[in-house]
Design a protein around this motif. Structure first.
Motif, mmCIF file in Angstrom:
data_model
loop_
_atom_site.group_PDB
_atom_site.id
_atom_site.type_symbol
_atom_site.label_atom_id
_atom_site.label_comp_id
_atom_site.label_asym_id
_atom_site.label_seq_id
_atom_site.Cartn_x
_atom_site.Cartn_y
_atom_site.Cartn_z
ATOM 1 N N VAL A 91 0.848 -1.192 0.000
ATOM 2 C CA VAL A 91 0.000 0.000 0.000
ATOM 3 C C VAL A 91 0.887 1.246 0.000
ATOM 4 N N ARG A 92 0.569 2.171 -0.893
ATOM 5 C CA ARG A 92 1.249 3.470 -0.866
ATOM 6 C C ARG A 92 0.205 4.529 -0.538
ATOM 7 N N VAL A 93 0.485 5.331 0.474
ATOM 8 C CA VAL A 93 -0.441 6.370 0.912
ATOM 9 C C VAL A 93 0.228 7.726 0.774
ATOM 10 N N GLN A 94 -0.372 8.582 -0.030
ATOM 11 C CA GLN A 94 0.077 9.972 -0.090
ATOM 12 C C GLN A 94 -0.808 10.760 0.862
ATOM 13 N N LEU A 95 -0.195 11.205 1.955
ATOM 14 C CA LEU A 95 -0.946 11.931 2.962
ATOM 15 C C LEU A 95 -1.323 13.313 2.461
ATOM 16 N N GLU A 96 -2.283 13.884 3.130
ATOM 17 C CA GLU A 96 -2.788 15.190 2.729
ATOM 18 C C GLU A 96 -1.700 16.256 2.774
ATOM 19 N N ASP A 97 -0.722 16.086 3.650
ATOM 20 C CA ASP A 97 0.353 17.073 3.754
ATOM 21 C C ASP A 97 1.433 16.889 2.700
ATOM 22 N N GLY A 98 1.258 15.901 1.808
ATOM 23 C CA GLY A 98 2.208 15.675 0.727
ATOM 24 C C GLY A 98 3.219 14.583 1.000
ATOM 25 N N SER A 99 3.356 14.152 2.250
ATOM 26 C CA SER A 99 4.298 13.080 2.574
ATOM 27 C C SER A 99 3.713 11.726 2.181
ATOM 28 N N GLU A 100 4.571 10.715 2.166
ATOM 29 C CA GLU A 100 4.133 9.375 1.764
ATOM 30 C C GLU A 100 4.417 8.363 2.862
ATOM 31 N N GLN A 101 3.570 7.335 2.909
ATOM 32 C CA GLN A 101 3.804 6.178 3.765
ATOM 33 C C GLN A 101 3.655 4.922 2.919
ATOM 34 N N HIS A 102 4.521 3.957 3.162
ATOM 35 C CA HIS A 102 4.441 2.665 2.467
ATOM 36 C C HIS A 102 4.069 1.611 3.496
ATOM 37 N N LEU A 103 2.915 1.010 3.298
ATOM 38 C CA LEU A 103 2.349 0.077 4.258
ATOM 39 C C LEU A 103 2.046 -1.246 3.570
ATOM 40 N N GLN A 104 1.327 -2.110 4.297
ATOM 41 C CA GLN A 104 0.921 -3.403 3.747
ATOM 42 C C GLN A 104 -0.393 -3.818 4.400
ATOM 43 N N LEU A 105 -1.300 -4.360 3.576
ATOM 44 C CA LEU A 105 -2.531 -4.889 4.148
ATOM 45 C C LEU A 105 -2.198 -6.074 5.041
ATOM 46 N N ASP A 106 -2.984 -6.234 6.114
ATOM 47 C CA ASP A 106 -2.701 -7.326 7.047
ATOM 48 C C ASP A 106 -3.213 -8.655 6.488
ATOM 49 N N PRO A 107 -3.047 -9.763 7.200
ATOM 50 C CA PRO A 107 -3.489 -11.073 6.676
ATOM 51 C C PRO A 107 -4.978 -11.165 6.369
ATOM 52 N N ASN A 108 -5.776 -10.237 6.926
ATOM 53 C CA ASN A 108 -7.216 -10.209 6.620
ATOM 54 C C ASN A 108 -7.561 -9.185 5.549
ATOM 55 N N ALA A 109 -6.531 -8.670 4.868
ATOM 56 C CA ALA A 109 -6.702 -7.648 3.821
ATOM 57 C C ALA A 109 -7.329 -6.374 4.373
ATOM 58 N N ALA A 110 -6.926 -6.016 5.587
ATOM 59 C CA ALA A 110 -7.380 -4.765 6.194
ATOM 60 C C ALA A 110 -6.205 -3.801 6.289
ATOM 61 N N LEU A 111 -6.518 -2.529 6.157
ATOM 62 C CA LEU A 111 -5.515 -1.487 6.339
ATOM 63 C C LEU A 111 -5.512 -1.109 7.812
ATOM 64 N N ALA A 112 -4.378 -1.297 8.458
ATOM 65 C CA ALA A 112 -4.289 -1.074 9.896
ATOM 66 C C ALA A 112 -4.498 0.396 10.238
ATOM 67 N N PRO A 113 -5.006 0.680 11.447
ATOM 68 C CA PRO A 113 -5.184 2.078 11.854
ATOM 69 C C PRO A 113 -3.843 2.771 12.058
ATOM 70 N N GLY A 114 -3.904 4.089 12.172
ATOM 71 C CA GLY A 114 -2.682 4.840 12.410
ATOM 72 C C GLY A 114 -2.511 6.046 11.521
ATOM 73 N N LEU A 115 -3.274 6.126 10.440
ATOM 74 C CA LEU A 115 -3.177 7.294 9.581
ATOM 75 C C LEU A 115 -3.818 8.496 10.268
ATOM 76 N N PRO A 116 -3.296 9.694 10.038
ATOM 77 C CA PRO A 116 -3.861 10.881 10.682
ATOM 78 C C PRO A 116 -5.219 11.252 10.088
ATOM 79 N N VAL A 117 -5.953 12.072 10.819
ATOM 80 C CA VAL A 117 -7.231 12.585 10.336
ATOM 81 C C VAL A 117 -7.002 13.390 9.063
ATOM 82 N N GLY A 118 -7.837 13.163 8.062
ATOM 83 C CA GLY A 118 -7.721 13.916 6.810
ATOM 84 C C GLY A 118 -8.090 13.078 5.604
ATOM 85 N N TYR A 119 -7.912 13.647 4.423
ATOM 86 C CA TYR A 119 -8.190 12.972 3.152
ATOM 87 C C TYR A 119 -6.855 12.559 2.531
ATOM 88 N N HIS A 120 -6.670 11.267 2.330
ATOM 89 C CA HIS A 120 -5.403 10.746 1.833
ATOM 90 C C HIS A 120 -5.630 9.933 0.555
#
Length: 689
Positions: A91-120
């Protein structure tokens, strides 16, 4: 018996075939009504072939391969994406502030919590969507007043009813600014106002604030050009037009003459625009900046206004649904060509929007700078006129072929048809909730709070086909959780509180959900009794709802005590003799019951003024975080702003106060009641903190 395939189609389209009425009785929508409502939703169901085709189309639309453009999730909550992606997908997430995070869906194909409030912006397997991460609750009164037990108070006003010298016949943002300063000086934390949504510039005879052309823009008639452009400029324009006698006559009328007052104001605005656009005005840069920021939505609204004026000039039907086909599509080459040919007219409407937007901001600034914790509380109508700007420009997201209303109930045995259209749940999802988000932003922009009319509409709405009887409708269900998350997100971003008008038939569990989201409900003194005459004790009022003596659709306290609303219904032939007698007997029980309740708390009460004073104290002593007093109740007026079920027979939305806005609160009755309310609120806070 309901056809099984028709019932399946209805369920897939979000309709409730079976529902419970206000009397707790099970009801079922007829096949004929289902077919009509489904047609209005864009799913033909006239025969088995049409039903099969509509079912196939809906199933395809709901297929997991069609990734929605926007998901919502609560902060610190995982997002289940198993219907769309494989487990452990990168998973690649471009945050609203322009920064990026590279994540991975968990074994249940869910995106883990932790992203800040906003539109990403999220990318997974070359597929993209927007993720709206929402706070779990709205900006609250506790947040605004910096206390866990807010016990504040405010005033509610019908903006048009305000008066000032030289107003031209109705209240505007200058009168609102004056009232805001006056209320703030007396300790009010909020000033709730009637809707300011855009109406129809070509037809000033359409003035119900709850039947707007668009909820994205403002009613240009409320603009305050004198304080934006200068008093001298406006005076010269009035003299040029020779408008002074007409404006003085309009100002002296006991009721607002909307067609005449609106026409005169638009004449004035046109002259001001001609001078502004042709010269080197120092505010031109601000106007250009406003237009650039408002973008395509403003352009479309102004194009609609110009097209409507042209349709009226040509003698065409003013309803855009009856215009030439080339004008139906806002993106058509013909509409673009029309816009080029009528650029100056389109600029005029943008100029009017700029003026009213800046005028409203001044009123909010005046409220906040003089000490209000909240300031203005805007009012969001439940829908828009299907013949208006918002329905034209957002055709995929609004249901212009269906009207919002209510099924038959105890108070309205024939049901209600409000003549306005609502959002399409499917259209909202297809377009990433664009129309809902932009509407929230527009209405939060210049207010510290937002009242959402008929907030039950976030969960379901009774929709009636055009031309059908109100009883021949059906409930359409909405994506409540998505809408609530977006509401929380925009509320927190704008640091604005949210109130929900939850009067009437409320779906089970909705009030609890609203409370969890810090959305205040609404409790009206006249309704807080069961059975008639047994009023709820002070300490039984909840702390998750505002308290108020009445609303714009009800008689003020003085009118309720005198049964003025019953008088009107009898005079207009809206009730028969048996109903009238029953209503009057019930009202007498209610009045005596209210008097007993008030005297139990405050001692003997001699007259109507004493009863109203005691009502003010009673509401002030409740647990409500906010008490709103309508100006009508502060002044002891007995006539209501609007009588439901009438159009021209009662002077709806036309009444004015005799005193100017900057002197209203100096009235002896108003001043006394404000002092009583402030004292009661302080006592409630001391008791509850």
């Amino acid at each position: 018996m309901t056809d099984a395939h028709l019932q399946e189609l209805a369920a897939l389209a979000g309709l409730s075939v079976d529902w419970i009425d206000a009397n707790g009785r099970a009801q079922r929508v007829s096949d004929d009504a289902l077919r009509q409502v489904l047609a209005g939703l864009g799913h033909p169901a006239d025969d088995p072939v049409a039903i099969a085709a509509s079912l196939a189309a809906l199933r395809t639309a709901h297929d997991a391969r069609h990734l929605p453009p926007l998901f919502t999730v609560d902060e610190q909550q995982a997002l289940d994406l198993s219907a769309y992606f494989a487990a452990a997908s990168p998973v690649r997430v471009q945050l609203e502030d322009g920064s990026e995070q590279h994540l991975q869906l968990d074994p249940n194909a869910a995106l883990a919590p932790g992203l800040p409030v906003g539109y990403h912006q999220v990318s997974i397997d070359e597929r993209h969507f927007t993720l709206a991460v929402a706070p779990t609750r709205c900006f609250s009164f506790s947040d605004a007043l910096h206390t866990p037990t807010p016990r504040c108070w405010g005033i509610s006003a019908q903006l048009y009813s305000l008066r000032r010298s030289g107003d031209g016949g109705y209240g505007d943002c200058q009168a609102l600014e004056q009232l805001a300063r006056s209320a703030a000086e007396r300790g009010a934390d909020a000033l709730a106002i009637s809707p300011l949504h855009a109406m129809f510039a070509s037809d000033t005879g359409r003035y119900s604030p709850y039947s707007p052309s668009s909820r994205l823009f403002l009613n240009s008639l409320y603009a305050n050009p004198s304080v934006i452009l200068g008093e001298h400029v406006v005076r010269v324009a009035i003299d040029t037009l020779g408008l002074e006698p007409a404006l003085e006559k309009l100002e002296a009328l006991p009721l607002i003459d909307w067609p005449m007052a609106g026409a005169a104001r638009y004449q004035l605005l046109q002259v001001l625009f001609d001078d502004f656009i042709d010269g080197d005005h120092p505010l031109r840069a601000d106007f250009d900046s406003y237009c650039a920021h408002a973008g395509d939505a403003l352009e479309q609204h102004c194009r609609f206004e110009a097209l409507l004026a042209e349709a009226c000039t040509r003698g065409l039907n003013p309803d855009w649904r009856q215009w030439p086909n080339a004008w139906h599509d806002p993106q058509s080459p013909e509409v673009a060509a029309f816009a080029r040919e009528h650029r100056e007219q389109i600029q005029f409407h943008a100029f009017c929007q700029w003026l009213v937007e800046r005028s409203l901001q001044r009123a909010q600034d005046a409220a906040r700078s003089n000490g209000m914790a909240i300031g203005l509380i805007a009012d969001l109508a439940v829908g828009a006129d299907g013949a208006g700007s918002q329905a034209w420009s957002r055709q995929d997201e609004l249901l212009a072929g269906l009207n919002v209303g209510a099924p038959p109930d105890i108070l309205n045995r024939s049901g209600q048809n409000w003549g306005i259209c609502a959002f399409s749940p499917e259209g909202l999802r297809r377009n990433g909730y664009r129309a809902f988000i932009e509407m929230l932003r527009a209405n939060f922009a210049h207010a510290g709070g937002l009242r959402i009319d008929h907030i039950m509409g976030l969960q379901r709405l009774w929709l009636v086909p055009l031309g059908a009887h109100a009883r021949d409708g059906a409930y359409l269900n909405y994506p409540l959780d998505d809408l609530l998350r977006l509401l929380c997100l925009e509320s927190v971003r704008h640091r604005a509180v949210v109130l929900g008008e939850d009067l009437g038939t409320v779906p089970a569990g909705l009030r609890e959900k609203l409370g969890q989201r810090a959305i205040l409900g609404m409790r009206v003194l006249q309704f807080e009794q069961d059975p008639p005459g047994h009023f709820k004790p002070i300490l039984d009022w909840p702390d998750n709802a505002l308290a108020t003596p009445s609303t714009h659709d009800l008689p003020p306290l003085a009118g309720w005590l005198q049964a003025r609303d019953i008088d009107w219904n009898q005079r207009l032939g809206l009730i028969d003799a048996i109903t009238e007698r029953h209503w009057r007997e019930t009202r007498q029980q209610e009045r005596l019951g209210l008097q007993r309740t008030l005297e139990h708390n405050y001692g003997a009460l001699a007259d109507t003024d004493g009863l109203i004073d005691a009502c003010v104290r009673f509401l002030g002593h409740t647990h409500a975080p906010l008490v709103l007093l309508p100006l009508e109740d502060l002044l002891g007026i007995d006539e209501q702003p609007n009588l439901p079920g009438t159009v021209d027979s009662h002077p709806n939305w036309r009444r004015r106060f005799a005193l100017p806005a900057n002197a209203l609160l100096d009235d002896d009755d108003a001043a006394r009641r404000l002092e009583l309310l402030a004292q009661a609120r302080e006592q409630a806070w001391e008791r509850d903190r």
